[in-house]
Design an enzyme around this catalytic site. Structure first.
Site, PDB file in Angstrom:
ATOM      1  N   MET A 117      47.294  -5.727  50.653  1.00  0.00           N
ATOM      2  CA  MET A 117      48.289  -4.934  51.384  1.00  0.00           C
ATOM      3  C   MET A 117      47.702  -3.568  51.740  1.00  0.00           C
ATOM      4  SD  MET A 117      51.987  -6.049  49.892  1.00  0.00           S
ATOM      5  CE  MET A 117      51.978  -5.051  48.421  1.00  0.00           C
ATOM      6  N   ALA A 166      45.649   0.120  51.431  1.00  0.00           N
ATOM      7  CA  ALA A 166      45.511   1.208  50.440  1.00  0.00           C
ATOM      8  C   ALA A 166      44.430   0.802  49.437  1.00  0.00           C
ATOM      9  CB  ALA A 166      46.843   1.525  49.764  1.00  0.00           C
ATOM     10  N   HIS A 202      40.230  -3.739  44.812  1.00  0.00           N
ATOM     11  CA  HIS A 202      40.138  -4.578  46.008  1.00  0.00           C
ATOM     12  C   HIS A 202      38.683  -4.822  46.383  1.00  0.00           C
ATOM     13  CE1 HIS A 202      44.209  -2.587  46.858  1.00  0.00           C
ATOM     14  NE2 HIS A 202      44.506  -3.870  46.884  1.00  0.00           N
ATOM     15  N   GLY A 244      43.077 -10.993  42.227  1.00  0.00           N
ATOM     16  CA  GLY A 244      42.768 -10.220  41.035  1.00  0.00           C
ATOM     17  C   GLY A 244      43.608 -10.647  39.836  1.00  0.00           C
ATOM     18  N   GLN A 284      51.033 -13.553  39.587  1.00  0.00           N
ATOM     19  CA  GLN A 284      50.793 -13.879  41.002  1.00  0.00           C
ATOM     20  C   GLN A 284      49.614 -14.842  41.137  1.00  0.00           C
ATOM     21  OE1 GLN A 284      50.903 -10.995  44.477  1.00  0.00           O
ATOM     22  NE2 GLN A 284      48.720 -10.953  44.072  1.00  0.00           N
TER      23      GLN A 284
HETATM   24  P1  PAJ Z   1      47.623  -5.920  46.676  1.00  0.00           P
HETATM   25  O1  PAJ Z   1      48.494  -5.289  45.642  1.00  0.00           O
HETATM   26  O2  PAJ Z   1      47.058  -5.084  47.764  1.00  0.00           O
HETATM   27  O3  PAJ Z   1      46.455  -6.635  45.921  1.00  0.00           O
HETATM   28  C1  PAJ Z   1      45.533  -7.427  46.630  1.00  0.00           C
HETATM   29  C2  PAJ Z   1      44.643  -8.146  45.637  1.00  0.00           C
HETATM   30  O4  PAJ Z   1      43.908  -7.175  44.878  1.00  0.00           O
HETATM   31  C3  PAJ Z   1      45.447  -8.974  44.604  1.00  0.00           C
HETATM   32  O5  PAJ Z   1      44.787 -10.213  44.396  1.00  0.00           O
HETATM   33  C4  PAJ Z   1      45.408  -8.108  43.377  1.00  0.00           C
HETATM   34  O6  PAJ Z   1      45.525  -8.815  42.165  1.00  0.00           O
HETATM   35  C5  PAJ Z   1      44.036  -7.468  43.507  1.00  0.00           C
HETATM   36  N1  PAJ Z   1      43.936  -6.230  42.714  1.00  0.00           N
HETATM   37  C6  PAJ Z   1      44.762  -5.158  42.768  1.00  0.00           C
HETATM   38  N2  PAJ Z   1      44.379  -4.222  41.861  1.00  0.00           N
HETATM   39  C7  PAJ Z   1      43.293  -4.727  41.230  1.00  0.00           C
HETATM   40  C8  PAJ Z   1      42.435  -4.251  40.170  1.00  0.00           C
HETATM   41  N3  PAJ Z   1      42.628  -3.070  39.590  1.00  0.00           N
HETATM   42  N4  PAJ Z   1      41.422  -5.049  39.766  1.00  0.00           N
HETATM   43  C9  PAJ Z   1      41.216  -6.259  40.354  1.00  0.00           C
HETATM   44  N5  PAJ Z   1      41.986  -6.768  41.347  1.00  0.00           N
HETATM   45  C10 PAJ Z   1      43.013  -6.007  41.775  1.00  0.00           C
HETATM   46  O7  PAJ Z   1      48.726  -8.479  45.581  1.00  0.00           O
HETATM   47  C11 PAJ Z   1      48.996  -8.183  46.749  1.00  0.00           C
HETATM   48  O8  PAJ Z   1      48.434  -7.109  47.410  1.00  0.00           O
HETATM   49  C12 PAJ Z   1      49.970  -8.981  47.587  1.00  0.00           C
HETATM   50  O9  PAJ Z   1      50.962  -9.536  46.742  1.00  0.00           O
HETATM   51  C13 PAJ Z   1      49.302 -10.112  48.417  1.00  0.00           C
HETATM   52  C14 PAJ Z   1      48.615 -11.144  47.532  1.00  0.00           C
HETATM   53  C15 PAJ Z   1      48.282  -9.500  49.411  1.00  0.00           C
HETATM   54  C16 PAJ Z   1      50.390 -10.853  49.249  1.00  0.00           C
HETATM   55  O10 PAJ Z   1      51.077  -9.976  50.063  1.00  0.00           O
END
Ligand code: PAJ
Length: 283
Positions: free
Chosen positions: A34, A36, A41, A152, A158
């Site tokens: 999403m 940011a 990520h 992640g 999720q």
């Molecule tokens: P978002 O919160 O942007 O996260 C995108 C991906 O990054 C997810 O798979 C999340 O688990 C991973 N992620 C976030 N923070 C992390 C961290 N500190 N270490 C490792 N991986 C991390 O999750 C979403 O978006 C949405 O729900 C989405 C799957 C895109 C559906 O809209």
């Protein structure tokens, strides 16, 4: 300077580019986000690059996974900075559809997952959430036709919901998971950390400290229920309102009572000020 990645905003342009990747027999990886973007990520993007020649990163703040009272309107948007870091990583394609492209007028289909999506964790506090995630992830996978998709562990429930979705719908994609990337003090990186005030940010690492402490005690044979009670109290003492701190089976997410029922995953969600944080660790 790194080459600016191609940013695609329509399904037809996406399909043309994916068809080119496919014609060149290049394995494709998708990293749904999403935006940011932070180092968590980027770890996903690097994992994608290790497994595929062509990496697509989707950036879409999905309205259907937010409840009306949640933070859709204020969710951090840093598109230009996101493009710059993805350019530096040599991402091949950024899929950045508008809400109208993803959900055109008349859109009327929803995937409502069960199993791990009804485990009584995030779903108990965000009842709309996993239908929104499952629907948008299914769309992204069908649109991008990746060979692998990377998620992640940070969003552990999720991850399990997506893995189940892919198996249940026979989607021809392999789901790869990446461990949580943390700040030096243990706080799990998250786009929503940007909401934290200075004093809240100072308290926030308590969540991971308590999780690590609980995991250590359970591994040494302490009573699970007692460890969680004490851990929950420590989180509240630090200034959080606790939504849950639970020990679950790492695969099924079913409740467990003793370490012998494992492998165990500890999962927490707690609110501080306006911010809701989640985290989890393995035992
Ligand atoms: P978002 O919160 O942007 O996260 C995108 C991906 O990054 C997810 O798979 C999340 O688990 C991973 N992620 C976030 N923070 C992390 C961290 N500190 N270490 C490792 N991986 C991390 O999750 C979403 O978006 C949405 O729900 C989405 C799957 C895109 C559906 O809209």
């Amino acid at each position: 300077m790194a080459r600016r990645p191609r940013v695609v905003r329509t399904v037809s342009a996406l399909r043309r580019t994916v068809a080119r990747f496919r014609a060149a027999h290049e394995p494709i990886a998708l990293v749904p986000t999403m935006g940011a973007l932070h180092a968590g990520h980027l770890a996903l993007v690097r994992a994608a690059q290790r497994r595929a020649d062509s990496v697509i990163v989707s950036i879409f703040v999905n309205p259907t996974q937010f409840a009306p009272h949640e933070d859709l309107k204020t969710y951090p948007q840093t598109f230009a900075a996101d493009i710059a870091v993805l350019a530096a990583l040599k991402t091949d394609l950024i899929w950045a559809p508008s809400v109208e492209t993803m959900y055109p007028a008349g859109f009327a289909t929803r995937i409502v997952p069960e199993g791990p999506a009804t485990a009584g964790l995030e779903d108990a506090f965000r009842p709309h959430f996993f239908a929104g995630v499952a629907t948008v992830v299914a769309k992204l996978l069908i649109q991008c036709e990746p060979d692998v998709a990377v998620f992640g562990e940070k969003d552990y429930q999720q991850l399990k919901v997506v893995a189940r979705l892919v198996r249940d719908l026979d989607l021809p994609v392999k789901i790869i998971s990446v461990p949580t990337v943390r700040e030096n003090d243990g706080l799990a990186m998250a786009s929503r950390n940007a909401y934290l005030s200075e004093s809240e940010r100072a308290v926030a690492p308590v969540l991971h400290r308590v999780l690590a402490d609980c995991a250590g005690k359970i591994a040494q044979g302490a009573l699970v229920a007692r460890v969680l009670d004490e851990g929950g109290a420590a989180i509240e003492r630090a200034g959080f309102t606790l939504d849950y701190l639970e020990a679950r089976h790492a695969e099924t997410l079913k409740p467990i009572e003793t370490a012998d029922d494992g492998p165990i995953r500890l999962l927490v969600a707690a609110r501080i000020g306006k911010t809701r944080l989640i985290d989890n660790v393995g035992v």
